[in-house]
Design an enzyme around this catalytic site. Structure first.
Site, short mmCIF file in Angstrom:
data_model
loop_
_atom_site.label_atom_id
_atom_site.label_comp_id
_atom_site.label_asym_id
_atom_site.label_seq_id
_atom_site.Cartn_x
_atom_site.Cartn_y
_atom_site.Cartn_z
N THR A 153 -4.38 9.34 31.15
CA THR A 153 -5.60 8.66 30.74
C THR A 153 -5.24 7.90 29.47
O THR A 153 -4.46 8.39 28.64
CB THR A 153 -6.77 9.63 30.45
OG1 THR A 153 -6.42 10.48 29.36
CG2 THR A 153 -7.08 10.48 31.68
N HIS A 154 -5.79 6.69 29.33
CA HIS A 154 -5.45 5.83 28.18
C HIS A 154 -3.94 5.59 28.06
O HIS A 154 -3.43 5.39 26.97
CB HIS A 154 -5.98 6.43 26.86
CG HIS A 154 -7.43 6.80 26.90
ND1 HIS A 154 -8.44 5.89 26.75
CD2 HIS A 154 -8.04 8.00 27.12
CE1 HIS A 154 -9.61 6.50 26.84
NE2 HIS A 154 -9.39 7.78 27.08
N SER A 275 18.87 -11.10 38.25
CA SER A 275 18.74 -12.12 37.21
C SER A 275 19.86 -13.14 37.35
O SER A 275 20.99 -12.80 37.73
CB SER A 275 18.80 -11.47 35.83
OG SER A 275 19.03 -12.43 34.82
N LYS A 281 20.56 -6.57 35.98
CA LYS A 281 19.12 -6.49 36.26
C LYS A 281 18.81 -6.21 37.73
O LYS A 281 19.45 -6.72 38.63
CB LYS A 281 18.42 -7.79 35.84
CG LYS A 281 18.41 -8.07 34.35
CD LYS A 281 17.63 -7.00 33.58
CE LYS A 281 16.15 -6.98 33.91
NZ LYS A 281 15.45 -8.22 33.53
N ASN A 283 15.10 -6.32 39.35
CA ASN A 283 13.73 -6.61 38.96
C ASN A 283 12.71 -6.28 40.06
O ASN A 283 12.95 -6.54 41.24
CB ASN A 283 13.58 -8.08 38.60
CG ASN A 283 14.44 -8.46 37.41
OD1 ASN A 283 14.64 -7.67 36.51
ND2 ASN A 283 14.96 -9.68 37.42
N GLU A 288 5.56 -7.29 41.05
CA GLU A 288 4.95 -8.21 40.09
C GLU A 288 4.16 -9.30 40.81
O GLU A 288 3.06 -9.69 40.38
CB GLU A 288 6.02 -8.82 39.19
CG GLU A 288 6.62 -7.82 38.23
CD GLU A 288 7.85 -8.34 37.49
OE1 GLU A 288 8.29 -7.67 36.55
OE2 GLU A 288 8.36 -9.42 37.86
#
Length: 457
Positions: A153-154, A275, A281, A283, A288
């Protein structure tokens, strides 16, 4: 040929024609337009408005036009919109009988019918995809029913739960999305054809007959409303937006779970990219993009609402702008659901890291407070005592699981040896057996309910 050219003595200016034409995008509805026209023609013959021979000629030609479009033999071009294209092609093939098709019909109720047919198809396809997604999530939830992880939470560790409980949560969200679409379909599946331009028609048509042919549950009850509102499309886009919001949320979590700081999720090579400059990398581009494409559908909904917000009755040309948001949302939603379901088939999780994380952040502090409350100490007092225990742990670089019984008793004599197991994540999970909880037996009940609900979608 323009369907409205008789009134005019000058041709539409080229730039105005380009601005006015909708064929570049409403060609998507060719199947719905032809299907609706066939049903309308059959109704005209059924009501003795046109001769049976003409109706058979028209229906046969429309079926052949549909066949030729789908085979690639006929290119959709050189018309103001898909409705003009189909009618012009029909007249080109069979002559004057084709001119009778538009009897007792306006482009206003025609396009409203096409749009409802298209949205109905979108809903049926999306519900099918959601049914498969919920089933996949339920399978993962059962597989990971005992894999401990921290709930947040938060964005702070809160309490221990399981990875199965987490996936069951999203399964419930997507299940509700499917239920919303099924409910939306009831309001989509109403026939506006017969409303005419705005005030219906003088011909003795049988709207219920047309509705039955097209699989509609009924007909719109007011002709002004039938041609002028797109609330059904707004509702569909709202449902699509909610689905994309849920996709965005889970993929937001997957993005940071895949990072080294968390390391909970192992990205499959098939759904990752690299990348151009950093060789190391890997990704989470798919995740996304799933997060980012939510914005497209939010924009589609916003655009539709903005178009409709100030329109007087009945039809206005502004409503030509209702098509592209629907088409875009449908394509975005379908591809997003398909790629996410495929991603889930390949993704894996680091169970050891998840289980270690479940004990972090003093996530079992609530167990300590509940223990005291269960032994007669008022919960607010128990909460305060536990807060002091956590502060002690922080100051001494210890976890709750590392405290001795003597250390617990230094805060309250109520503590006994069973507190040492009560603050273990496995114990915290097992004790949460109330409905909706994360205990294994309760989670299995939830999964069973999910699977039964999916069958009803």
């Amino acid at each position: 040929m323009k369907l409205w050219s008789g009134r005019f003595t000058a041709e539409l200016d080229k730039i105005a024609e380009q601005f006015n034409d909708s064929l570049p995008f409403d060609r998507e509805m060719y199947r719905q337009d032809i299907t609706g026209s066939i049903a309308h023609c059959k109704m005209l013959a059924h009501c003795c408005i046109i001769p049976d021979a003409d109706a058979q000629n028209i229906v046969g030609a429309l079926e052949k036009i549909l066949e030729d479009i789908e085979s690639g033999a006929l290119e959709i071009e050189n018309a103001e919109d898909i409705h003009s294209f189909v009618e012009n092609e029909l007249v080109k093939r069979i002559g004057d009988p084709g001119r009778k098709l538009h009897t007792a019909r306006s482009r206003n109720d025609q396009v409203a019918t096409d749009t409802r047919l298209y949205v109905r198809d979108c809903i049926d396809k999306t519900v099918m995809l959601l049914r498969a997604l919920v089933s996949t999530l339920a399978d993962i939830a059962e597989r990971e029913k005992s894999t401990a992880m921290p709930a947040y939470t938060h964005m702070q560790k809160a309490q221990p739960t399981t990875l199965g409980h987490y996936f069951a949560a999203y399964a419930n969200m997507f299940l509700r999305d499917g239920e919303r679409l099924k409910d939306c379909r009831k309001r989509v599946n109403v026939l506006p054809l017969g409303s005419g331009a705005c005030a219906s028609t003088t011909f003795p048509i049988d709207r219920d007959y047309t509705a039955k042919l097209l699989g509609f549950d009924g007909v719109t009850q007011n002709s002004l409303d039938g041609v002028s509102d797109r609330d059904f499309a707004i509702e569909y886009l709202s449902c699509a937006t909610q689905i994309m919001l849920h996709l965005s949320r889970i993929n937001e979590e997957f993005v940071y779970w895949s990072g080294e700081e968390f390391g909970f999720l192992i990205l499959p090579d098939e759904y990752s990219t690299g990348s151009s400059i950093m060789p190391q990398k890997k990704n989470p581009d798919v995740n996304e993009l799933l997060r980012g494409k939510c914005g497209r559908v939010v924009g589609d909904l916003t655009g539709m609402i903005t178009v409709m917000k100030g329109l007087p009755l009945a039809y206005n040309k502004d409503m030509q702008e209702d098509k592209e948001p629907i088409f875009d949302a449908d394509k975005t939603l379908e591809l997003s659901l398909r790629v996410f379901s495929a991603f889930l088939e390949k993704v894996s999780f680091d169970r050891a890291k998840l289980e270690r994380a479940a004990a972090g952040g003093h996530s079992c502090a609530t167990e300590c407070a509940d223990y005291l409350a269960a032994h007669g100490i008022p919960f607010r007092t128990a909460h305060e005592i536990t807060g002091k225990i956590v502060l002690y742990c922080v100051n001494n670089n210890k976890t709750l699981q590392q405290l001795s019984l003597e250390e617990f008793r230094s805060f309250s004599p109520v503590f006994d040896t069973d507190i040492l197991t009560a603050v273990l994540p496995s114990s915290a999970i097992a004790r949460r057996s109330v409905k909706g909880g994360c205990a294994e037996t309760e989670l299995l009940r939830q999964i069973k309910e999910l699977r039964q609900a999916v069958k009803k979608l």
